[in-house]
Motif scaffolding. Sequence first.
Motif, short mmCIF file in Angstrom:
data_model
loop_
_atom_site.label_atom_id
_atom_site.label_comp_id
_atom_site.label_asym_id
_atom_site.label_seq_id
_atom_site.Cartn_x
_atom_site.Cartn_y
_atom_site.Cartn_z
N PRO A 227 0.82 -1.22 0.00
CA PRO A 227 0.00 0.00 0.00
C PRO A 227 0.85 1.27 0.00
N GLU A 228 1.99 1.23 0.69
CA GLU A 228 2.85 2.42 0.77
C GLU A 228 3.55 2.69 -0.55
N THR A 229 4.09 1.65 -1.19
CA THR A 229 4.78 1.88 -2.46
C THR A 229 3.79 2.24 -3.56
N LEU A 230 2.61 1.64 -3.52
CA LEU A 230 1.58 2.00 -4.50
C LEU A 230 1.20 3.46 -4.37
N ARG A 231 1.05 3.91 -3.14
CA ARG A 231 0.67 5.32 -2.93
C ARG A 231 1.78 6.25 -3.41
N ALA A 232 3.04 5.88 -3.20
CA ALA A 232 4.16 6.72 -3.61
C ALA A 232 4.20 6.87 -5.12
N ALA A 333 9.33 10.27 -0.90
CA ALA A 333 10.60 9.54 -0.86
C ALA A 333 11.11 9.44 0.57
N ALA A 334 11.02 10.54 1.31
CA ALA A 334 11.47 10.53 2.71
C ALA A 334 10.64 9.56 3.54
N GLU A 335 9.34 9.51 3.28
CA GLU A 335 8.46 8.61 4.03
C GLU A 335 8.78 7.15 3.73
N ILE A 336 9.03 6.85 2.46
CA ILE A 336 9.38 5.47 2.08
C ILE A 336 10.68 5.07 2.77
N ALA A 337 11.68 5.96 2.72
CA ALA A 337 12.95 5.64 3.36
C ALA A 337 12.79 5.52 4.88
N GLY A 338 11.94 6.36 5.45
CA GLY A 338 11.75 6.34 6.90
C GLY A 338 11.07 5.09 7.40
N ARG A 339 10.25 4.46 6.55
CA ARG A 339 9.55 3.25 6.98
C ARG A 339 10.47 2.03 6.98
N GLY A 340 11.63 2.15 6.32
CA GLY A 340 12.56 1.03 6.31
C GLY A 340 12.18 -0.09 5.38
N GLU A 341 11.28 0.19 4.40
CA GLU A 341 10.86 -0.88 3.48
C GLU A 341 11.87 -1.11 2.37
N SER A 342 12.69 -0.10 2.05
CA SER A 342 13.68 -0.26 1.00
C SER A 342 14.99 -0.75 1.60
N SER A 343 15.97 -0.99 0.74
CA SER A 343 17.25 -1.47 1.21
C SER A 343 17.97 -0.38 2.00
N ILE A 352 20.87 11.24 1.99
CA ILE A 352 21.94 12.12 1.48
C ILE A 352 21.39 13.06 0.41
N THR A 353 20.57 12.50 -0.48
CA THR A 353 20.02 13.30 -1.58
C THR A 353 19.14 14.43 -1.07
N ILE A 354 18.23 14.11 -0.16
CA ILE A 354 17.31 15.13 0.34
C ILE A 354 18.07 16.20 1.10
N ALA A 355 19.09 15.81 1.87
CA ALA A 355 19.90 16.80 2.59
C ALA A 355 20.63 17.72 1.60
N PHE A 356 21.13 17.15 0.52
CA PHE A 356 21.83 17.94 -0.50
C PHE A 356 20.87 18.93 -1.17
N LEU A 357 19.67 18.48 -1.51
CA LEU A 357 18.70 19.36 -2.16
C LEU A 357 18.27 20.48 -1.23
N GLU A 358 18.15 20.19 0.06
CA GLU A 358 17.82 21.25 1.01
C GLU A 358 18.95 22.27 1.12
N ARG A 359 20.18 21.78 1.03
CA ARG A 359 21.32 22.70 1.04
C ARG A 359 21.30 23.60 -0.19
N LEU A 374 11.22 13.18 -8.86
CA LEU A 374 10.87 11.87 -9.40
C LEU A 374 12.03 10.89 -9.28
N VAL A 375 13.23 11.32 -9.63
CA VAL A 375 14.39 10.43 -9.53
C VAL A 375 14.65 10.05 -8.08
N THR A 376 14.53 11.02 -7.18
CA THR A 376 14.74 10.73 -5.76
C THR A 376 13.72 9.72 -5.25
N LEU A 377 12.47 9.87 -5.67
CA LEU A 377 11.43 8.92 -5.25
C LEU A 377 11.69 7.54 -5.84
#
Length: 432
Positions: A227-232, A333-343, A352-359, A374-377
């Motif tokens: 359900p989470e990846t489908l929503r993303a 993307a942050a939510e998917i990574a935060g749930r720990g479902e990906s590697s 790292i990517t999100i921190a760089f984009l915020e910078r 889109l690429v980050t997601l």
Amino acid sequence: MSEREWNDVVTCEQALARLNIKAATLYAYVSRGLVRATPHADGRKRLYLRRDIERLAARKRGRPPSGAVAESTLRLGDPVLHSAITQITPHGPRYRNRLAVDLAGSGAAFESVVHLLTTGIWQSGFAVWAPLATPPDVLRFLSVYEGGIASGDIGALLGMVPFALAMQGRGTREIADGGAVQAARLMLQSMAGCVGFLGPERAFCPRAEGESIAGQILRGAGAAVTPETLRAVTTALVVLADNELAPATFSARVAASTNADIFSCVAAAIGSHIGFSTGTGTEKIETLLLCEPLSELDSRVDRVREYGASLFGFNHPLYAGGDSRADLMLQAAAEIAGRGESSSAAREGTRITIAFLERMRRELDAHPGVALGLVTLARALGLPDGTATAIWIVSRTAGWVAHVMEQRTQAFLLRPRAKYETTPSPENGTGS
């Protein structure tokens, strides 16, 4: 003035260069109401409405006003066509009076958004599309690519799918029978199936019974279908479905004005979309910016500073204050990574990517566009490179179809005129 018009502004330096005047003259134009200005975000400068600058430039050249206005509209200016499909707002595109980010945030199905764009009718629930088998001759054509394709080739492959679908008389029948909606669904699921050429099976992935387009993409890419990846993935599909008269959308409308079948119109749009300055932004981000090793991202700040807008899609000209569509995908993307479902590698790469984009946002005032979101997601979901390009094309096909159908109702040929200008002859310096 509407918020839409204030999205297209120029700096003082650009205005002075365009009009070939001094600053005092520009300020006089403002005081006389000939040029409208607005404060810059930093509070120290002013920005000037491009349409006013172009109108004055046209007068200085002595061009007929109508010709000058028409020319300026083809340069990211005012709308050149009447349309009831999508409105550009500071909060992103609004599909038939519904903000795309609101639709995505509410969990709307991509299929419902496709129906809204193409018919103007909103379905609050997810209506599963009836199965549509990709024709055998198209499957035979696609079988040539079994074994996989390079990530950079997915756009070209998707561009061939509509042309293949138009063969065997299907394009002619689409026009004769008025089957645009069914043809659109067939295109969407056939193109989504091509994501399988990037996934572990390296083969076409037909849509399963009752499966959504988002689910088909995830399964073809070899990713977990939850359900989470489908929503993303649905979030990306929804917010990217249309963006008014983007170059590819205009190409689709031009083709539609010639009474081309809907398959050929979408093929024309894809050909424009994968141009170096537009849809290939996802590939350039994958290979030039968010490439391995991500630990060296900080060394690529100069690439963003010099080429951020042209290569990677920072600071979209229609969304000067930031693109809400990109922000929503980065949040997903942050939510998917935060749930720990990906590697663990995908989670760390997303962090790292999100921190760089915020910078980049803080230091360079560089706001990420949809290609970066889109690429980050896609990376957060563990999708293979090239999938972001495919998702963008599949999603935008919904908008292209809607514009094709609308253009048909307007029943006129889109044919701008050129202004012929002579060039000096190398021999005698005179016009040839």
